[in-house]
Design an enzyme around this catalytic site. Structure first.
Site, PDB file in Angstrom:
ATOM      1  N   ASP A  62       0.801  -1.117   0.149  1.00 15.15           N
ATOM      2  CA  ASP A  62       0.030   0.132  -0.269  1.00 15.15           C
ATOM      3  C   ASP A  62       0.654   0.982   0.037  1.00 15.15           C
ATOM      4  O   ASP A  62       2.336   1.205   0.525  1.00 15.15           O
ATOM      5  CB  ASP A  62      -1.060  -0.497   1.148  1.00 15.15           C
ATOM      6  CG  ASP A  62      -2.110   0.938   1.358  1.00 15.15           C
ATOM      7  OD1 ASP A  62      -1.996   1.532   0.239  1.00 15.15           O
ATOM      8  OD2 ASP A  62      -1.284   1.750   2.541  1.00 15.15           O
ATOM      9  N   THR A  69      -0.567   4.726   1.208  1.00 17.60           N
ATOM     10  CA  THR A  69      -0.113   6.064   2.461  1.00 17.60           C
ATOM     11  C   THR A  69       0.026   5.623   3.775  1.00 17.60           C
ATOM     12  O   THR A  69      -0.582   4.515   3.665  1.00 17.60           O
ATOM     13  CB  THR A  69      -1.390   6.223   2.090  1.00 17.60           C
ATOM     14  OG1 THR A  69      -1.281   6.712   0.690  1.00 17.60           O
ATOM     15  CG2 THR A  69      -1.174   8.229   2.805  1.00 17.60           C
ATOM     16  N   PHE A 124      -9.993  24.434  -7.582  1.00 22.37           N
ATOM     17  CA  PHE A 124      -9.707  23.421  -8.234  1.00 22.37           C
ATOM     18  C   PHE A 124     -10.314  21.850  -8.451  1.00 22.37           C
ATOM     19  O   PHE A 124     -11.288  21.624  -7.904  1.00 22.37           O
ATOM     20  CB  PHE A 124      -8.345  22.597  -7.335  1.00 22.37           C
ATOM     21  CG  PHE A 124      -7.490  21.527  -7.771  1.00 22.37           C
ATOM     22  CD1 PHE A 124      -6.316  21.533  -8.623  1.00 22.37           C
ATOM     23  CD2 PHE A 124      -7.477  20.258  -7.609  1.00 22.37           C
ATOM     24  CE1 PHE A 124      -5.295  20.974  -8.864  1.00 22.37           C
ATOM     25  CE2 PHE A 124      -7.465  19.318  -7.915  1.00 22.37           C
ATOM     26  CZ  PHE A 124      -5.362  19.697  -8.726  1.00 22.37           C
ATOM     27  N   LYS A 130      -8.097  -4.577  -4.769  1.00 21.29           N
ATOM     28  CA  LYS A 130      -7.121  -5.188  -3.727  1.00 21.29           C
ATOM     29  C   LYS A 130      -6.483  -6.395  -3.590  1.00 21.29           C
ATOM     30  O   LYS A 130      -5.805  -7.575  -3.955  1.00 21.29           O
ATOM     31  CB  LYS A 130      -6.895  -4.284  -2.690  1.00 21.29           C
ATOM     32  CG  LYS A 130      -6.004  -2.444  -3.103  1.00 21.29           C
ATOM     33  CD  LYS A 130      -5.199  -2.425  -1.298  1.00 21.29           C
ATOM     34  CE  LYS A 130      -5.026  -0.796  -1.723  1.00 21.29           C
ATOM     35  NZ  LYS A 130      -4.701  -0.098  -0.620  1.00 21.29           N
ATOM     36  N   ASN A 163      -8.076  -0.655   4.652  1.00 18.45           N
ATOM     37  CA  ASN A 163      -8.984  -0.538   2.821  1.00 18.45           C
ATOM     38  C   ASN A 163      -7.977  -1.648   2.484  1.00 18.45           C
ATOM     39  O   ASN A 163      -7.672  -2.553   1.006  1.00 18.45           O
ATOM     40  CB  ASN A 163      -8.679   0.665   2.107  1.00 18.45           C
ATOM     41  CG  ASN A 163      -7.395   1.278   2.012  1.00 18.45           C
ATOM     42  OD1 ASN A 163      -6.593   1.252   3.206  1.00 18.45           O
ATOM     43  ND2 ASN A 163      -6.689   2.055   1.036  1.00 18.45           N
TER      44      ASN A 163
END
Lengths: 1223, 349
Positions: free
Chosen positions: A422, A424, A626, A871, A894
Site C-alpha cells: 500500500d 499511504t 481546483f 486489491k 482498505n
C-alpha cells in the site's frame, strides 16, 4: 398505515420478479433513479420513525458487526473440521480409532498426543478469535450522539443504532454506519471527509447535502423531522449510490455525494447530521471486506505431501507384514506346536491377516511423526517470540515492536517473491514536505540528488579498486582506465564544487538517504538553502519574482489557519496535504497566512525594503476551484494598492499551455528542473501570475458572475469557459516541489528487498500522478525505464460498454507485451502503471492471464485508484497465476482484503486504525523493518523449519524401520522389540529438545551476513522433497547398520562374562540406545551453530536416556516391564554394550559425514563458503570483501536505489567513452 | 554491531538499581532474546576432516584387535544332536518318534575337548528356527501370576493355556507350557562332571519376578502336553530352568544357559554326554545343539565385533589418506569467495 401496507405490497410484487432469472439485465440502459423499488433497489428507510421499523420487510439488522470466525455453538465443529483438514491429524484419528480394535501398543500412547495436538491448536484458534471478539466489542461499544426524540441527542452505542436513526457526528469522529448527510455545520451543507480507511486516498473529500435538508442544522429541528428514503439494497460498491429522499411531499434524487460511509472520518467540519441508511453488516465497507481465510505455509503443504509419502510407505510395509504373516500361518506355522494355532477359537487366516494389517499399521505409525506437528507448533511460537523480541525491529518513536500475530507463517517469510504494498501510511507518512523550488529559472534546495552523490561515491571506490589492481598487474590499459575513472570522478566533484548547495548538502548530510533518524525542525518543511532561508531572499537580484512566488504560494489555496501550539507559528488545515505544505513553507519564508474571511486574506509578510513584518490584506475577488479535469486553481485578488492579480497554480503542462509570450522567460530552465524533481519523486506544481487591468476585470467579472448564477446543466460549462477567459497570458514564476514524505528507511529497505530478488508492486487508491511520484521516490521507477500505461480512455469510460472497454484494454496489453518481447534484449527494465478501472477489466477471466503475464515480466508494477476489493482481487490473481509467495503490506482498513488474501499479510501498527493489524499475520511499526523480518528472520526460520522437518522425518524413519526389520525375524507376528515406554518417550523426551533447539536457535549465517544483499539470493537452498538422492541411501544404510550390527554381535553367544545370553529385553534396550545415540549425533552433524543450549539439549538427551533407564529400571517389575533393572543388572555391566554403541554410532553416521565433507569440498553452497569465510576471519582481515561481494552479486536488479546509481554510473561512463572517442 | 550498542545502553540505565549478578543475568537474557549468544560454529576444514578420520582409525583398530583377541580366546564346542539322536527306524518320521512316549529318548554323544578350557565352562542348549519371539507366544504369560500365584486371578493374557479342567494353571501361558526339557549329564573318564544348575537365571528375575511362595499348580495336566514338567514342591523362584526359558529370545535362533561346569577341562579330554532327547523340534524342523563354551570379558565367542572395529578403523584411515591426497594435490582454498554461487555463475557464463 394504509400507505405503508401499499408499499409492502409493492415490495412483495418486486420479489416475485426474482424468480424470473432470464429477465434481461437492464442496469446499463435504464436510468438509475427509475430502478428504485425494483429488484436490488428495494430498501425503504423511515427516518426518525422508530415505531415503523419494527415491521417485517423494513426490519433491518442493527449496527453491530462481527468479524469472528466462530461462535460458542459453531466453535467445536468448525474448529475440529479445520484441524482435521490436516492429513496427519486425520491419520492419527484413524489410528486412534483402529487402536480400539487391536493394538500392539497402548491405546493411550495414540490418543493422548492426538488430543494434545488438536487441543493446543484449537486453543490457539479460540484465543485468536477471542481477540477478534474483543476488537469487535470495542468497535461496537463506541458511542455516537443519536436522536432520542424531542430534539434531544443522547449518546448511544454504535451497536444499538438502527436504520433510520438520526445521528450527529462531531469533528474527527468516525461515522458509525453508512449515513445520508442531512446538514453540516457549514451553511452550504458541505463537509469534509477523510476516506483513508476506505480507499487509502489522503485528500479530503467534500460531501454536500441536498438543499431540501439544509435547514436541519439544529438539534431542535429533528423533533418534527420525518422523511422516507428509498434506495438500493446493500452492496459493496463504494462509489455508487442510487436512491430517493421523500421529504416534505417532494421526491429528491440522491447521489453518492450525500452518502457518508462507515469508517471514514469527519474532518474540518464541526458536526454533521445524518440518517442511518445501511447498518452493521450491510454497510459498504463491511460488504467490501472479505472473510479471514486460514493460511497455511508452503512448508506445511509440502509436509502434507511428505506425510502422504510416508503414509504410502507405511501402507506398503503394513501390507507386507500382513501378507507375510498370512503366508507363514498358512504354510508352516501350523506345525509350530508351541503356538497352539490349531485351537478352534483362533481366527481364519484372512481375518487374522486383516488384524495383522491393522496392528502393523498402528505399530509402524512411528514413521509418521505426530510429534512433528507439536514440535513445529512449539518451535514456531518460540520463533515468533524471538521475532517479537528483536530489538532491531523496535520502534522507539511509537514504542512498538514487531508482532508475529500468527506464528504459523514464520518460515514463509523467507519465501516471499512478490511484495504488494500500500502507499499511504505504509511507504509514506501521509505528510507532505516542501523540498525544492525553482524560481525564475534558478533551482533552490540542492541541485544534486542522492543518486548522483552515491554514483560519485561508487566511482571513487572503483578508482580505489583499480588502483589496487594496477599495483598488482601493472598493465597499461588499466592505467588508462584509471585515468578515465579519475576524470569521471573529478567531473563529478567539480559539479559538486560548483554548487555551493551541493557542498552544503554533503556537509549537512541532508540527503534523503542519509538523514535517517534526523528529524526536520519544522514538520512539513524540509528545505535547506542559504539563498532563501532566514530571510536571505531579500538580497536576491530577482526580488520581484521571488516575492510573487511566495505570494502565490501563500494566497492561492483553500486552506484555513488554526491556532498552533507556538505563538507566532500557525498550523493549517486544507483539502490536501500539499496545500498545507505550501502554507507552512510560505510561513517559513516570511509570508505567514494568518486569517481568512469570506472575502479577505490576511498575510503577515516581510517587507524587503524595511526588513520588518507588516500585515497586509488582500481582497479575494474570486476563487476558481481546483478539480481533477482542470488541474489548476486560481485566485483573483487585489492588493492594498488596488492592483488586481490572478494567481494560478497547477500541473506544469496546464500552466505552460496558458503562458503569455513574455511569460516564458524561464520555461526552459524550469522544465529541466521539473524533470529532475520528478525523477526524485517530488510532486511538482507550477506557479504563475497575471496582472489584470481594472477594466478587463470588470468585464470578466460580469461574465463570471452571470455564469455563477446560472441554474441548470449548462452552468458548469459556462463557468469553465469563463475561467478559460481569465486564466491565460500567464507569466511563469517557477515550480515548487513537495515530497510525499517517505517513512524512515523506506528507500533503503526497498533497495535491499529488490536486491534480494523480490518484486515490488504498489497498490494505491491515490491517483496516477501521485502513485508515479511515489514510484520514483521509492526508486520503483526510474528515468530510463520503459513505462507501460494501461488505462481506460475517457470516452470508453463514459460509454460504459463492457465489450469496447475490454477490447481497448486487451489491445493495450498486447501491444505492451509485443514491445516487451521485441525489446527484451535491451537492458532497460519495464514498468507497468495500471489504473483501477482498467484493472477491473484486465482482471476479467479471459484476459487476466495475459495481463498477469505482462505484469510479472515487469520490474515494477504500480496500480492506482484501486478499491479495497480490487486489491484483494489482484492479490489473489497474482498468487494463483505466478504460484509464488505473495506478501501484502498495508496499514489501513482498505488494505484488509489484500492482507487477508495474500500468503502473508503484514499490517503497519504505527497509525491509528487497527483493522489492518487485526487482519494481519505480522504487524510492524515501520515499513523498514520488513527488510530484517524477511531477510533475517525469514531466512532463518525457513532454514530452521526445513532442516527440522527433514531431520524429524529421518529420526522417525530410523525408529519405524527398525521396528519393521525386526518383524522380518518374528514371522511378521507384530511383536515389538522395544518396551512401550521407550517408544512413548522417544518423541516426547529423548529426541524432542535437540530438534526444538535446531528449530529455534539454528543460524547458518549470522544476521548481519544475512543482511548483505547477496546472501538472500541463495535462499532457496534445500527442501525436503528434493533431498539429495544419497540421503535416502544413507538413512537406510544407517538403519540397517543399527539393526544388523546388533543382531550379529549379540546373537547367539553370550554377551557377558558370566555367560548370560541376551534376550529380547536386552536386545531392545541395546538397539534403542544405539538409535538414541545415532539420532542425536546426527542432529549434531546438521546443526552448525552451537550455543551451550544446543550442547545441553543434544548431549543432555543422551544422558537423559540413561537416567530414564535407571529410573524406569528401579520401578517394581509390574510397572517397568522390560526395563526392569536392565541397565543396572545386565547391559550396563557388559562391555560389549558400550562397544556396540560406539561402533554402531560411528558406522551409521560415517556415510553422512563423508557425504557432507564431499559436498563441502567439491560443491560448496553459499552458506558453506560464508561459514568458511567467517571461520578464517576473512571478513576481518579483508575489509573490502563484503563490499566486493556485494558488487559481484548485484547485477540483476532493476529497481531500487542502487539500480538507479548503477544506471547513473553507466551513463557517466558512456558519456566519457564518447568524449574520449571524439578526442 | 548495533545490537550490542543498543542493549548496553539500555542496560546501563537500569543497572544502578539492580545488583551486579542480575546485571549479568540481564546481559545473558538480552543476548538470548537477540539470538546473539556466544556460539561455536565448527567448520569442516580439511585439517579437521583428516584429523577426525585418522583419530577414528587409531582408536578403532586397537579396540578391534583387543576385542578380536578376547573373542578368539573363547573356546566353544558345538554339537548338533537332534538328527543323530533319532533311532534309525524313525529317521523317516521324526515327529512320531518324539511323540511316542513309549520309545526311550536317551542318547549318548561324545565330545572331544581340543584345547584346555578353564572353568567356569558354560553349557548352553541352542535352538534354531524356534520363534520364541512370536507375538502370540511372547504375550502368553502372566507376570502377576508368576509373582503372586493363585492369588492373582486374571490370567486372560495366558490364552490359550490359562486353565485346565476348569482350574487355573500356574505358571500359565504358552511359554511355560512349552518349557524345554532335554537334560544332559556329562561324564569325563569315569567320573561324572558336576554341573551347577544354580545361579543361571538373572538375580532380578529370581528375586522380583518369580514368587518365592508360588508353587506350580495344575501344570501340564491337560490333554495337550507341551514341554517339561515342574516339580510342584519347588517354588517358581527356585525353578531356574523355567526362569531362563521364560526370558524369551529376540531372534529365532538362540542359546539358553543350561548350567556350569566348574572344573577345568584339559585338552584331549573326552566327554560323554548322556542326554534325554525329550523336546520336540522335529515337527517344525528346528535344530537342537549342545554348546559348551568358556567366556571372556566380552562374553562368548564372537569375532564380528572385532572384525567390524578393525574394518571401520582401517577404512577411516584409508579415507583420511584419500582426503589428504586430494588436499595436497588439489587444495581448495577455504572461504574462497570464488566458490560463491554468483561468482561461479560469472565464471561459467
Amino acid at each position: 398505515m394504509q400507505k405503508s401496507s401499499r408499499k409492502k405490497g409493492k415490495i412483495r410484487w418486486s420479489k416475485l420478479y426474482s424468480f424470473s432469472c432470464f429477465q434481461p439485465h437492464t442496469i446499463d440502459t435504464v436510468p438509475a433513479q427509475d430502478l428504485i423499488g425494483k429488484i436490488g433497489f428495494s430498501r425503504v428507510v423511515f427516518c426518525n420513525q422508530p415505531q415503523l421499523r419494527k415491521m417485517k420487510p423494513y426490519k433491518y439488522a442493527n449496527n453491530s458487526i462481527s468479524t469472528t470466525k466462530y461462535n460458542v455453538a459453531t466453535f467445536l465443529p468448525k474448529a475440529l473440521f479445520e484441524q482435521f483438514r490436516r492429513v496427519a491429524n486425520l491419520y492419527f484419528l484413524l489410528a486412534a480409532l483402529l487402536s480400539f480394535t487391536s493394538s500392539p501398543v497402548k491405546r493411550e500412547t495414540l490418543i493422548v498426543p492426538l488430543v494434545i495436538v488438536v487441543g493446543i491448536s484449537m486453543i490457539k484458534e479460540a484465543v485468536e478469535d477471542w481477540y477478534r471478539l474483543l476488537q469487535d466489542m470495542n468497535v461496537n461499544n463506541r458511542t455516537v450522539k443519536a436522536h432520542a426524540g424531542n430534539g434531544i441527542f443522547v449518546d448511544k452505542f454504535w451497536r444499538e443504532l438502527s436504520v433510520g436513526d438520526v445521528v450527529k457526528v462531531n469533528k474527527n469522529e468516525y461515522f458509525p454506519s453508512d449515513l445520508l448527510l442531512l446538514s453540516s455545520s457549514y451553511e452550504d451543507g458541505a463537509c469534509y471527509v477523510e476516506t483513508m480507511n476506505l480507499d487509502g486516498e489522503t485528500n479530503l473529500k467534500i460531501k454536500r447535502c441536498l438543499e431540501a435538508t439544509l435547514g436541519l442544522n439544529e438539534d431542535e429541528e429533528f423533533n418534527q423531522f420525518r422523511a422516507t428514503i428509498r434506495c438500493e439494497d446493500p452492496n459493496p460498491s463504494l462509489y455508487t449510490f442510487v436512491g430517493n429522499l421523500e421529504f416534505q411531499d417532494q421526491t429528491h434524487p440522491l447521489c453518492p455525494s450525500q452518502v457518508l460511509l462507515r469508517d471514514s472520518k469527519l474532518r474540518n467540519t464541526d458536526f454533521v447530521y445524518g440518517v442511518v441508511i445501511f447498518s452493521g453488516n450491510d454497510t459498504k465497507v463491511v460488504r467490501n471486506s472479505t472473510r479471514a481465510p486460514s493460511k497455511r505455509s508452503q512448508i506445511e503443504r509440502k509436509m502434507d505431501k511428505v506425510i502422504y509419502l510416508l503414509f504410502s510407505v507405511l501402507l506398503v510395509i503394513s501390507l507386507i507384514t500382513s501378507i507375510g504373516s498370512v503366508l507363514f500361518m498358512k504354510s508352516d506355522m501350523v506345525q509350530w506346536w508351541y503356538l497352539r494355532l490349531q485351537d478352534p477359537e483362533d481366527p481364519k487366516p484372512v481375518k487374522s491377516g486383516f488384524q495383522q494389517f491393522i496392528r502393523a499399521f498402528i505399530l509402524y505409525g512411528y514413521l509418521i511423526p505426530i510429534s512433528l506437528y507439536v514440535s513445529i507448533e512449539i518451535v514456531k511460537v518460540l520463533q515468533a517470540m524471538f521475532i517479537n523480541k528483536d530489538i532491531e525491529m523496535y520502534d522507539q518513536v511509537t514504542c512498538k515492536s514487531v508482532e508475529a500475530r500468527t506464528s504459523n507463517l514464520n518460515e514463509e517469510l523467507g519465501q516471499v517473491e512478490i511484495l504488494l504494498s500500500d502507499k499511504t501510511g505504509t511507504l509514506t507518512c501521509n505528510q507532505m514536505e516542501f523540498r525544492k523550488c525553482s524560481i525564475a529559472g534558478i533551482s533552490y534546495g540542492g541541485a544534486l540528488n542522492e543518486v548522483d552523490l552515491a554514483a560519485s561515491k561508487r566511482m571513487n571506490n572503483d578508482v580505489e579498486a583499480n588502483r589496487f589492481s594496477i599495483e598488482n598487474s601493472g598493465s597499461t590499459s588499466q592505467i588508462f582506465e584509471m585515468f578515465e575513472f579519475s576524470l569521471a570522478d573529478s567531473s563529478i566533484q567539480k559539479a559538486v564544487l560548483e554548487d555551493q548547495e551541493g557542498l552544503d548538502f554533503l556537509n549537512s548530510g541532508n540527503s534523503r538517504i542519509s538523514n535517517v533518524g534526523k528529524e526536520t525542525v519544522v514538520k512539513g518543511f524540509n528545505f535547506r538553502d542559504d539563498r532563501l532561508m532566514n530571510n536571505q531572499w531579500i538580497y536576491r537580484s530577482d526580488l520581484f519574482n521571488v516575492t510573487m512566488f511566495f505570494i502565490v504560494m501563500a494566497l492561492c489555496h483553500t486552506g484555513i489557519p488554526v491556532e498552533g501550539d507556538e505563538t507566532d507559528k500557525l498550523k493549517y488545515e486544507a483539502e490536501s496535504p500539499e496545500e498545507v505544505a505550501f502554507l507552512i513553507a510560505s510561513q517559513e519564508f516570511g509570508f505567514q497566512f494568518c486569517q481568512r474571511t469570506q472575502s479577505i486574506l490576511v498575510l503577515k509578510e516581510l517587507d524587503p525594503s524595511s526588513g520588518k513584518k507588516v500585515k497586509r490584506e488582500y481582497k479575494l475577488l474570486h476563487l476558481l476551484e481546483f478539480c481533477s479535469s482542470r488541474k489548476r486553481m486560481s485566485v483573483v485578488v487585489s492588493d492594498e494598492e488596488g492592483k488586481i492579480f490572478l494567481l494560478c497554480k497547477g500541473a506544469d503542462s496546464v500552466i505552460f499551455d496558458r503562458l503569455a509570450d513574455n511569460g516564458r522567460a524561464y520555461q526552459q530552465a524550469t522544465t529541466s528542473h521539473l524533470s529532475s524533481y520528478a525523477e526524485d519523486g517530488l510532486r511538482t506544481l507550477a506557479f504563475a501570475y497575471r496582472r489584470i487591468d481594472q477594466a478587463d476585470y470588470e468585464q470578466w467579472n460580469s461574465i463570471f458572475t452571470k455564469a455563477k448564477t446560472t441554474i441548470g446543466p449548462e452552468r458548469n460549462e459556462l463557468l469553465e469557459k469563463a475561467s478559460e477567459m481569465i486564466e491565460k497570458d500567464l507569466i511563469l514564476l517557477g515550480v515548487a516541489a513537495v515530497e510525499d514524505k517517505l517513512q524512515k528507511g523506506v528507500p533503503e529497505c526497498i533497495d535491499k528487498l529488490a536486491q534480494a530478488g523480490l518484486k515490488i508492486w504498489l497498490l494505491t487508491g491515490d491517483k496516477k500522478e501521485t502513485a508515479i511520484n511515489i514510484g520514483f521516490a521509492c526508486s520503483l521507477l526510474q528515468q530510463d525505464m520503459r513505462q507501460f500505461h494501461i488505462y481506460l480512455s475517457e470516452e470508453a469510460e463514459s460509454n460504459n460498454q463492457m465489450k469496447a472497454m475490454k477490447e481497448e484494454i486487451l489491445h493495450q496489453i498486447e501491444s505492451s507485451y509485443h514491445v516487451m518481447c521485441t525489446d527484451s534484449d535491451r537492458s532497460s527494465p519495464f514498468a507497468l502503471v495500471v489504473d483501477g478501472r482498467a484493472l477491473e477489466i484486465a482482471l476479467h477471466c479471459d484476459i487476466k492471464y495475459k495481463f498477469l503475464q505482462l505484469a510479472s515480466n515487469c520490474a515494477s508494477v504500480i496500480c492506482c485508484r484501486v478499491s479495497p476489493k480490487q486489491k484483494a482481487l489482484i492479490t489473489r490473481s497474482v498468487k494463483e497465476h505466478t504460484g509464488s509467495t505473495v506478501l501484502a503490506i498495508g496499514d489501513g482498513a482498505n488494505d484488509v482484503g489484500m492482507i487477508q488474501e495474500a500468503d502473508i499479510g503484514v499490517g503497519i501498527s504505527g497509525q491509528e486504525g487497527m483493522q489492518a493489524v487485526m487482519a494481519s499475520d505480522f504487524s510492524l511499526p515501520q515499513f523498514r523493518f520488513l527488510e530484517r523480518l524477511l531477510i533475517v528472520h525469514g531466512h532463518w526460520c525457513y532454514k530452521r523449519i526445513s532442516k527440522m522437518v527433514l531431520y524429524f522425518v529421518y529420526k522417525n524413519i530410523v525408529l519405524g524401520l527398525t521396528l519393521f526389520y525386526y518383524e522380518l525375524y518374528t514371522c511378521f507376528s507384530g511383536e515389538v522389540l522395544y518396551d512401550a515406554w521407550y517408544l512413548t518417550t522417544f518423541n516426547v523426551l529423548l529426541t524432542s529438545l535437540p530438534v526444538i533447539s535446531l528449530g529455534v536457535f539454528e543460524q547458518d549465517v549470522p544476521s548481519y551476513v544475512c543482511l548483505q544483499p547477496f546472501t538472500s539470493k541463495g535462499k532457496k537452498i534445500i527442501f525436503l522433497l528434493e533431498p539429495d538422492r544419497g540421503l535416502d541411501i544413507e538413512w537406510h544404510g544407517c538403519i540397517l547398520v543399527i539393526f544388523l550390527a546388533n543382531m550379529y554381535i549379540l546373537s547367539p553367544s553370550a554377551f557377558m562374562e558370566k555367560g548370560y545370553v541376551a534376550d529380547i529385553t536386552h536386545f531392545g534396550a541395546i538397539m534403542y540406545t544405539c538409535i538414541i545415540w545415532t539420532v542425536n549425533c546426527q542432529i549434531a552433524l546438521i546443526i552448525t551453530h552451537f550455543t551451550w543450549i544446543q550442547h545441553l539439549f543434544i548431549w543432555g538427551s543422551i544422558v537423559l536416556w540413561y537416567i530414564f533407564l535407571l529410573v524406569y529400571g528401579a520401578l517394581p517389575p509390574a510397572y517397568s516391564d522390560r526395563g526392569f533393572q536392565v541397565i543396572t543388572e545386565s547391559i550396563g555391566s557388559a562391555p560389549i554394550y558400550w562397544m556396540v554403541t560406539l561402533l554402531v554410532v560411528v558406522v551409521a553416521l560415517l556415510p553422512c559425514f563423508i557425504h557432507i565433507v564431499i559436498q563441502r569440498w567439491f560443491n560448496p553452497m553459499d552458506d558453506h563458503v560464508i561459514q568458511e569465510m567467517k571461520h578464517c576471519r576473512k571478513d576481518i582481515t579483508e575489509n573490502q570483501m563484503w563490499l566486493r561481494e556485494q558488487r559481484n552479486s548485484q547485477k540483476m536488479t532493476q529497481i531500487g536505489f542502487s539500480a538507479r546509481v548503477e544506471a547513473k554510473v553507466s551513463s557517466f561512463e558512456e558519456g566519457l567513452h564518447r568524449k574520449k572517442r571524439s578526442i | 554491531m548495533d545490537v550490542d550498542g543498543g542493549s548496553t545502553s539500555s542496560d546501563s540505565t537500569r543497572v544502578r538499581s539492580i545488583p551486579i549478578h542480575s546485571g549479568q543475568c540481564k546481559a545473558f537474557l538480552s543476548q538470548f532474546k537477540q539470538q546473539s549468544l556466544p556460539a561455536c560454529k565448527p567448520v569442516l576444514t580439511p585439517a579437521w576432516v583428516i584429523a577426525t578420520l585418522l583419530l577414528l582409525g587409531f582408536v578403532f583398530i586397537p579396540i578391534g584387535l583387543v576385542t578380536l583377541h578376547a573373542s578368539r580366546g573363547v573356546l566353544e564346542i558345538v554339537d548338533r544332536y537332534d538328527a543323530d539322536c533319532v533311532p534309525e527306524e524313525f529317521k523317516g518320521n521324526k515327529a512320531s518318534y518324539i511323540k511316542d512316549t513309549s520309545v526311550p529318548k536317551n542318547c549318548t554323544r561324545i565330545l572331544k575337548v581340543h584345547k584346555y578350557m578353564k572353568a567356569p565352562i558354560y553349557i548352553y542348549y541352542q535352538l534354531d528356527n524356534y520363534y520364541q519371539n512370536h507375538r502370540r507366544y511372547v504375550k502368553s504369560r502372566s507376570d502377576q501370576q508368576l509373582l503372586h500365584g493363585l492369588k492373582y486371578n486374571d490370567t486372560s493374557s495366558c490364552k490359550p493355556e490359562e486353565s485346565n479342567n476348569g482350574l487355573p494353571v500356574v505358571p500359565c501361558g504358552l511359554i511355560a507350557w512349552s518349557l524345554f526339557n532335554d537334560t544332559y549329564t556329562f561324564i569325563r573318564g569315569t567320573a561324572e562332571l558336576r554341573v551347577n544348575r544354580k545361579n543361571i537365571a538373572w538375580k532380578s528375575d529370581r528375586d522380583h519376578k518369580f514368587g518365592k511362595h508360588v508353587y506350580p499348580f495344575n501344570f501340564q495336566n491337560g490333554t495337550l502336553i507341551g514341554g517339561g514338567k515342574l516339580d510342584p514342591n519347588i517354588p517358581l523362584g527356585d525353578q531356574e530352568d523355567l526362569i531362563v526359558w521364560m526370558r524369551t529370545s529376540a531372534l529365532p535362533s538362540f542359546r539358553k544357559i543350561y548350567g556350569r561346569i566348574e572344573e577345568d577341562l584339559e585338552a584331549d579330554d573326552v566327554i560323554v554326554v548322556h542326554l534325554m532327547n525329550n523336546y520336540n523340534t522335529y515337527s517344525f524342523g528346528g535344530k537342537k545343539k549342545l554348546v559348551i563354551s568358556t567366556s571372556s570379558w566380552l562374553g562368548g565367542r564372537n569375532d564380528f565385533l572385532g572384525v567390524a572395529y578393525i574394518f571401520v578403523g582401517s577404512s577411516a584411515i584409508i579415507l583420511s589418506l584419500v582426503f589428504l591426497l586430494l588436499h595436497v594435490k588439489n587444495p581448495r582454498p577455504y572461504g574462497d569467495t570464488a566458490y560463491l554461487s554468483w561468482n561461479r555463475k560469472g565464471i561459467s557464463s
